[in-house]
Design a protein around this motif. Sequence first.
Motif, PDB file in Angstrom:
ATOM      1  N   CYS A  83      -6.337   0.214   5.086  1.00 18.83           N
ATOM      2  CA  CYS A  83      -7.317  -1.069   4.977  1.00 18.83           C
ATOM      3  C   CYS A  83      -6.019  -1.462   6.282  1.00 18.83           C
ATOM      4  O   CYS A  83      -5.317  -0.703   7.145  1.00 18.83           O
ATOM      5  CB  CYS A  83      -6.601  -2.032   4.045  1.00 18.83           C
TER       6      CYS A  83
ATOM      7  N   GLU B  98       0.499   3.531   1.853  1.00 19.23           N
ATOM      8  CA  GLU B  98       1.133   3.599   3.476  1.00 19.23           C
ATOM      9  C   GLU B  98       2.409   3.377   3.956  1.00 19.23           C
ATOM     10  O   GLU B  98       2.546   4.254   4.212  1.00 19.23           O
ATOM     11  CB  GLU B  98      -0.319   3.766   4.437  1.00 19.23           C
ATOM     12  N   GLN B  99       2.250   1.990   3.185  1.00 19.37           N
ATOM     13  CA  GLN B  99       3.638   1.079   3.637  1.00 19.37           C
ATOM     14  C   GLN B  99       4.738   1.923   3.329  1.00 19.37           C
ATOM     15  O   GLN B  99       6.083   2.144   3.576  1.00 19.37           O
ATOM     16  CB  GLN B  99       3.511  -0.128   3.285  1.00 19.37           C
TER      17      GLN B  99
ATOM     18  N   CYS C 284       0.855  -1.136   0.020  1.00 20.03           N
ATOM     19  CA  CYS C 284       0.048   0.058  -0.335  1.00 20.03           C
ATOM     20  C   CYS C 284       1.238   1.115   0.349  1.00 20.03           C
ATOM     21  O   CYS C 284       2.238   0.875   0.510  1.00 20.03           O
ATOM     22  CB  CYS C 284      -0.932  -0.250   1.065  1.00 20.03           C
TER      23      CYS C 284
ATOM     24  N   CYS D 163      -2.715  -1.744   6.963  1.00 22.94           N
ATOM     25  CA  CYS D 163      -2.178  -0.504   7.749  1.00 22.94           C
ATOM     26  C   CYS D 163      -2.146   0.142   8.408  1.00 22.94           C
ATOM     27  O   CYS D 163      -1.099   0.633   9.446  1.00 22.94           O
ATOM     28  CB  CYS D 163      -2.184   0.720   6.041  1.00 22.94           C
TER      29      CYS D 163
HETATM   30 ZN   LIG Z   1      -3.104  -0.892   3.084  1.00 24.33          ZN
END
Ligand SMILES: [Zn+2]
Length: 127
Positions: free
Chosen positions: A85, A54-55, A52, A88
Amino acid sequence: MKNLYQIALQTVSPIKLKKNGEAGHVGCALETVGGVVFTGICIDVPCSIGICAEQAAIAEMLKNRETKIKRIVAVYEDGSILPPCGRCRELMSQLDLYNENTMVVVDFEKEVRLKELLPERWDKKWD
Ligand SMILES: [Zn+2]
């Protein structure tokens, strides 16, 4: 929030990869308590190997030895805001106890604290 949203939107940069893969159709911007902004893009390839946005932003933050996220937002290529998600959300909670208070932008007019998205932590025993 508006500035962080704009940074996340500017981070979006879709690119097609081999086979059905793609990347960059989601951009993320996070601001640390120290006021530094880090960004990331998603990677989406077959077999759920991707990550993602975010990661990716979190990895950039950690590379700079920061762990406390003040605010985070992820934006899809159409400009809509995507709430993080479950993975995350959990990742942010595992980085630093402070992050219970991270403001997570879940829509244009709504942001909530991470602890509201993860109300019953499984790991309090190890705080
Ligand atoms: Zn995520």
